[in-house]
Design an enzyme around this catalytic site. Sequence first.
Site, PDB file in Angstrom:
ATOM      1  N   HIS A  33       0.850  -1.196   0.000  1.00  0.00           N
ATOM      2  CA  HIS A  33       0.000   0.000   0.000  1.00  0.00           C
ATOM      3  C   HIS A  33       0.881   1.239   0.000  1.00  0.00           C
ATOM      4  CE1 HIS A  33       0.896  -1.002   4.188  1.00  0.00           C
ATOM      5  NE2 HIS A  33       0.878   0.305   4.407  1.00  0.00           N
TER       6      HIS A  33
ATOM      7  N   HIS B  20       0.927   5.331   1.149  1.00  0.00           N
ATOM      8  CA  HIS B  20       0.289   6.398   1.928  1.00  0.00           C
ATOM      9  C   HIS B  20       0.302   7.698   1.126  1.00  0.00           C
ATOM     10  CE1 HIS B  20       0.537   4.418   5.986  1.00  0.00           C
ATOM     11  NE2 HIS B  20       1.474   3.728   5.352  1.00  0.00           N
TER      12      HIS B  20
HETATM   13  P1  5GP Z   1       2.197   0.775   7.266  1.00  0.00           P
HETATM   14  O1  5GP Z   1       2.754   1.153   8.600  1.00  0.00           O
HETATM   15  O2  5GP Z   1       2.119  -0.720   7.097  1.00  0.00           O
HETATM   16  O3  5GP Z   1       2.879   1.455   6.112  1.00  0.00           O
HETATM   17  O4  5GP Z   1       0.723   1.358   7.248  1.00  0.00           O
HETATM   18  C1  5GP Z   1      -0.379   0.678   7.653  1.00  0.00           C
HETATM   19  C2  5GP Z   1      -1.461   1.698   7.866  1.00  0.00           C
HETATM   20  O5  5GP Z   1      -2.714   1.041   7.789  1.00  0.00           O
HETATM   21  C3  5GP Z   1      -1.407   2.404   9.209  1.00  0.00           C
HETATM   22  O6  5GP Z   1      -1.273   3.804   9.017  1.00  0.00           O
HETATM   23  C4  5GP Z   1      -2.720   2.038   9.895  1.00  0.00           C
HETATM   24  O7  5GP Z   1      -3.282   3.117  10.574  1.00  0.00           O
HETATM   25  C5  5GP Z   1      -3.596   1.599   8.727  1.00  0.00           C
HETATM   26  N1  5GP Z   1      -4.550   0.552   9.036  1.00  0.00           N
HETATM   27  C6  5GP Z   1      -4.313  -0.601   9.716  1.00  0.00           C
HETATM   28  N2  5GP Z   1      -5.431  -1.352   9.783  1.00  0.00           N
HETATM   29  C7  5GP Z   1      -6.394  -0.650   9.115  1.00  0.00           C
HETATM   30  C8  5GP Z   1      -7.776  -0.911   8.833  1.00  0.00           C
HETATM   31  O8  5GP Z   1      -8.346  -1.939   9.209  1.00  0.00           O
HETATM   32  N3  5GP Z   1      -8.440   0.035   8.113  1.00  0.00           N
HETATM   33  C9  5GP Z   1      -7.846   1.178   7.662  1.00  0.00           C
HETATM   34  N4  5GP Z   1      -8.582   2.040   6.962  1.00  0.00           N
HETATM   35  N5  5GP Z   1      -6.543   1.444   7.920  1.00  0.00           N
HETATM   36  C10 5GP Z   1      -5.831   0.552   8.638  1.00  0.00           C
END
Ligand code: 5GP
Length: 135
Positions: free
Chosen positions: A98, A100
């Site tokens: 994903h 951001h």
């Molecule tokens: P990472 O740290 O892996 O780059 O980002 C994961 C992101 O996914 C985090 O910012 C977290 O807040 C978001 N996230 C985790 N679980 C969920 C979810 O169930 N729904 C949504 N909309 N965001 C999520």
Amino acid sequence: MDCIFCKIANGEIPSTTLYEDNDFKVIFDANPGNIGHSLVICKHHYADIFEMPEELTAKGFATAKKIAGAVKKATNCDGVNVIQNNGEAAGQTVFHFHIHVLPRFNNDSVDIKFGGIEAEAEKVTEIVEKIKKNL
Ligand code: 5GP
Ligand code: ZN
């Protein structure tokens, strides 16, 4: 497989969808850095950028560009971070690719920092050669 982003991407878990096509779904982050913090989620399960096919990666970042423009206009933010984490050390918490798209405002409370190391010239030269060999 028990992957939260697979479930969101395939609609098993409902989400507010800002955009979707055959390969990506864009939703709001559940724990946003600022209002409008969006996630461009791949509809196919790849853990990170290393697993992603090149073409799909390009499409993901093109989608992030499109979303960044729309988020900027909608929030009237002062800047936008486009961030993509790979691996726990890089801050990845959901192991499903994903991107951001995070709107930024002057003097907001988001804390993203670079710098703070001494890059010795000899080591830099060494790593340049190693990276080139691995391309
Ligand atoms: P990472 O740290 O892996 O780059 O980002 C994961 C992101 O996914 C985090 O910012 C977290 O807040 C978001 N996230 C985790 N679980 C969920 C979810 O169930 N729904 C949504 N909309 N965001 C999520
Ligand atoms: Zn997944």
